[in-house]
Design an enzyme around this catalytic site. Sequence first.
Site, PDB file in Angstrom:
ATOM      1  N   GLU A   1      -0.462   1.060  11.835  1.00 42.72           N
ATOM      2  CA  GLU A   1      -1.853   0.871  11.461  1.00 42.72           C
ATOM      3  C   GLU A   1      -2.218  -0.608  11.429  1.00 42.72           C
ATOM      4  OE1 GLU A   1      -2.831   4.799   8.774  1.00 42.72           O
ATOM      5  OE2 GLU A   1      -2.248   2.980   7.724  1.00 42.72           O
TER       6      GLU A   1
ATOM      7  N   CYS B   1       9.704  -1.314  -1.737  1.00 39.92           N
ATOM      8  CA  CYS B   1       8.921  -1.631  -2.935  1.00 39.92           C
ATOM      9  C   CYS B   1       8.338  -0.339  -3.510  1.00 39.92           C
ATOM     10  CB  CYS B   1       7.820  -2.626  -2.600  1.00 39.92           C
ATOM     11  SG  CYS B   1       8.439  -4.234  -2.035  1.00 39.92           S
TER      12      CYS B   1
ATOM     13  N   ASN C   1      -3.236   0.181  -6.220  1.00 39.73           N
ATOM     14  CA  ASN C   1      -3.858   1.357  -5.615  1.00 39.73           C
ATOM     15  C   ASN C   1      -2.921   2.551  -5.761  1.00 39.73           C
ATOM     16  OD1 ASN C   1      -6.314   0.180  -4.305  1.00 39.73           O
ATOM     17  ND2 ASN C   1      -4.752  -1.091  -3.366  1.00 39.73           N
TER      18      ASN C   1
ATOM     19  N   CYS D   1      -4.429  -2.066   0.049  1.00 43.00           N
ATOM     20  CA  CYS D   1      -3.159  -2.768  -0.096  1.00 43.00           C
ATOM     21  C   CYS D   1      -2.096  -1.834  -0.665  1.00 43.00           C
ATOM     22  CB  CYS D   1      -3.347  -3.972  -1.023  1.00 43.00           C
ATOM     23  SG  CYS D   1      -1.839  -4.892  -1.304  1.00 43.00           S
TER      24      CYS D   1
END
Length: 373
Positions: A91, A129, A300, A345
């Site tokens: 993406e 992460c 997010n 993000c």
Amino acid sequence: MPFRSIFDAGDVMSEFESAAINCKFIPLIWKHVIQNPNCELDEVPSLPSAAYILLQSKFKPLTSTLHSVTDSSDRLTTKLLIKLGNGALVESVIMRYDTRLGKYAGKPRPGGPRSTLCISSQVGCKMGCKFCATGSMGFKSNLSSGEIVEQLVHASRFSPIRNVVFMGMGEPLNNYAAVVEAIRVMTGSPFQLSPKRITLSTVGIIHAIKKLHGDLPGLNLAVSLHAPIQDVRCQIMPAARAFPLVKLMDTLQEYQRNSQQKILIEYIMLDGVNDEEQHAHQLGNLLETLEVVVNLIPFNPIGTLSQFRASSQQNVSRFQKILRGTYDIRTTIRKEMGQDISGACGQLVVNQSDKRATEDPPLLPDIEDLQLR
């Protein structure tokens, strides 16, 4: 052997040199492909005959295709899902801005419309992460330099790109050679992007940061720090165990001495994990000998993939005030159009069945609003 991208600069130059073809023709080929993305290489005008034979036997204008395009309702953001030659998907996100709508230091800003492209460097990511959906994919493969540049070629069909940020899928410094080659193409003819308008984000691959300024002088460096002490950093970023915070800070000091540029520090705000007053003071002390801009990033949520919650607006504001007021560190807050947005993000993850892909991508801050004055 499969056809390679015409934007794989090292391969093209090597083939041209072996065939005794002048490499000055390569930027002309790139320019034609950018202007005519559906062309065949035998349609490029004014090349030596030997070049046509070589190009048609070994290279393609583009090895990737646009799989889908999603626009935000306000048309400020466009998410590109790009299918690589091997069938994998990555993406990229185009973010559009108008500087005249904002202010800097209380004064109206000059300029006008511009676009920033967020680029991917890998399929998936091995950093793992825990707050990042891309990390849940695991590592699939590196992109070639040509596949990285082709994201810019595809995006240029929708908007003139002025800034590029390597903040998409993957850890750029784990694909060092291809990323460096791609950036050299972007800053050369015909793209002519300024290195000052290209930002590379890394979790802190120490040995690669040590080489970066020598290979790409003028490039902007962003470090995904996300915690001010090693223990917390390792809890949310498992790869941090290989890059101790003390050694990372020493490396950033050396990088800054050599580059004489500010460093962008990215810090995701996680409720009860890294967003308390003590963390702000720890971060201020950690960064006090560096020239930095700290960008606080609202978390997010990524559904069942994450155990984290977003920090409250009050905590984020308090964190910013401490860094600014006590430590005189320029600190910005990344603004989002929404929290459950698939292009935001930490949320870039290839999942075609995910209904979030139909929602509006975010309005992220322009890198020029964070960088380095």
